[in-house]
Design an enzyme around this catalytic site. Structure first.
Site, short mmCIF file in Angstrom:
data_model
loop_
_atom_site.label_atom_id
_atom_site.label_comp_id
_atom_site.label_asym_id
_atom_site.label_seq_id
_atom_site.Cartn_x
_atom_site.Cartn_y
_atom_site.Cartn_z
N HIS A 1 59.09 -14.24 -20.68
CA HIS A 1 59.31 -15.65 -20.30
C HIS A 1 60.78 -16.05 -20.54
O HIS A 1 61.41 -16.65 -19.66
CB HIS A 1 58.37 -16.54 -21.14
CG HIS A 1 58.59 -18.01 -21.00
ND1 HIS A 1 57.81 -18.81 -20.19
CD2 HIS A 1 59.49 -18.85 -21.56
CE1 HIS A 1 58.23 -20.06 -20.26
NE2 HIS A 1 59.25 -20.12 -21.10
N GLU A 2 61.31 -15.70 -21.70
CA GLU A 2 62.70 -16.07 -22.00
C GLU A 2 63.66 -15.36 -21.04
O GLU A 2 64.67 -15.94 -20.61
CB GLU A 2 63.05 -15.72 -23.45
CG GLU A 2 62.20 -16.40 -24.52
CD GLU A 2 62.12 -17.91 -24.39
OE1 GLU A 2 63.07 -18.52 -23.87
OE2 GLU A 2 61.09 -18.48 -24.77
N HIS B 1 64.07 -17.26 -17.94
CA HIS B 1 65.12 -18.29 -18.01
C HIS B 1 66.50 -17.67 -17.79
O HIS B 1 67.34 -18.22 -17.08
CB HIS B 1 65.09 -18.98 -19.38
CG HIS B 1 63.92 -19.89 -19.59
ND1 HIS B 1 63.47 -20.77 -18.64
CD2 HIS B 1 63.10 -20.06 -20.66
CE1 HIS B 1 62.43 -21.44 -19.10
NE2 HIS B 1 62.19 -21.03 -20.33
N HIS C 1 60.82 -24.09 -15.89
CA HIS C 1 59.39 -24.15 -16.19
C HIS C 1 58.60 -24.62 -14.98
O HIS C 1 58.94 -25.65 -14.38
CB HIS C 1 59.14 -25.08 -17.38
CG HIS C 1 59.59 -24.50 -18.68
ND1 HIS C 1 60.36 -25.19 -19.59
CD2 HIS C 1 59.41 -23.27 -19.21
CE1 HIS C 1 60.62 -24.41 -20.62
NE2 HIS C 1 60.05 -23.24 -20.42
ZN LIG Z 1 60.61 -21.62 -21.46
#
Ligand SMILES: [Zn+2]
Length: 330
Positions: A228-229, A232, A238
């Site tokens: 998930h990171e 980014h 998101h």
């Molecule tokens: Zn996040």
């Protein structure tokens, strides 16, 4: 009726290091937010310690006003340790520096509203920071140089490598280890490092910031959280903050503590929504993110979820995640 006031500090933001761009703002802004008494009582009755997820760290609410040159934008954040965090896991900068009217590193550019058109001919899906598509936040050729902090535990190092492999297996993104000899070759890079006093998995920026940017990991940040990171880092925001999210989910403000409401702000001009809303995205919050009462949701889908889809999964990259990144870096 409860009344909550935000008193915003004067500050200056200097981003001259890599971008030769300076954002200056000196504004005092007061906001008054009214909420139904019943909603506040529900939050007050539950323990804040319920908010335990690593991507939703607890902290004290604050905000700053960012002057993008043609508009001023109020940015709400949560102080976690020394860091100012937006949207749960994105580091805006050092909260003390924001308060002390000095310098903020890097991530403030997230809110720069400079118009960037999608003239590249690419067709990204999902939710992608515009400046990743055709601007300075893009990783050249999809290559992301990285360093791994020796302070990370062997388990965390293994998780980082598995998370990178998950992305490279199905997208054009590639990672290159920034060894000592390659320092000048790769001036811009991601450092996977320890989380210091912030009990969370965090990313410094969305897309390429320039110079060093960190993904900060504490014990408990597993492969899925790191995937998930890295999302980014690649350029994804998101999912549930897409501009079109209100057609697909309801945000239950009555179950969200006042200081976290800013975490559910919709993306507007800074981002580009493409493709359909993706409930299966690894970039989606789980159903009870930031809940006062975690037995009740803060995000309710409008209509049935697709089969075998769970909001906030951290098991796999969804078809939408893969298509989004293929659209950026093909
Ligand atoms: Zn996040």
């Amino acid at each position: 009726m409860d009344v909550f006031s935000l008193k915003l500090p004067e500050f200056f933001v200097d981003r001259a290091d890599h971008m030769s761009k300076i954002l200056l703002a000196a504004v005092v802004f007061c906001a008054v937010i009214n909420r139904p008494y019943a909603a506040m009582a529900e939050c007050a009755n539950s323990s804040a310690t319920n908010i335990a997820q690593l991507e939703y760290p607890r902290g004290q609410a604050d905000s700053v006003v960012v002057d993008t040159g043609n508009a001023k934008k109020v940015v709400s954040f949560v102080k976690v340790g020394t860091l100012a965090i937006v949207e749960g896991d994105i580091v805006l900068g050092d909260a003390r520096m924001l308060k002390d009217a000095t310098r903020v590193e890097g991530a403030i550019r997230l809110f720069d509203g400079a118009p960037i058109t999608d003239s590249s001919g690419m067709h990204p899906f999902g939710k992608v920071l515009k400046s990743v598509l055709s601007g300075p936040d893009r990783w050249l050729n999809g290559l992301i140089p990285f360093e791994i902090d020796p302070a990370l535990t062997p388990d965390s190092v293994a998780a980082v490598r598995q998370a990178m492999a998950a992305w490279t297996k199905v997208t054009p993104v590639r990672f290159a280890e920034r060894t000592f000899d390659l320092r000048s070759t790769y001036p811009d890079f991601v450092s996977f490092t320890t989380g210091e006093d912030a009990n969370a998995c965090l990313s410094d920026h969305i897309g390429r910031r320039g110079g060093r940017q960190s993904v900060r990991l504490v014990r408990g940040c597993g492969v899925g959280q790191i995937m998930h990171e890295i999302g980014h880092v690649i350029g994804l925001g998101h999912e549930q903050n897409r501009e079109d999210r209100d057609q697909r989910v309801q945000i239950v403000m009555s179950n969200i503590p006042l200081q976290y409401e800013g975490q559910f702000e919709k993306y507007t001009s800074d981002y580009m929504d493409r493709g359909v809303y993706d409930f299966d995205s690894i970039m989606h919050y789980e159903a009870n993110a930031f809940a006062c009462d975690p037995s009740k949701p803060t995000i309710v889908p409008k209509g049935p979820l697709p089969a075998n889809v769970r909001l906030g999964q951290r098991d796999h990259l969804s078809a939408g995640d893969i298509e989004a990144v293929k659209g950026i870096y093909k």
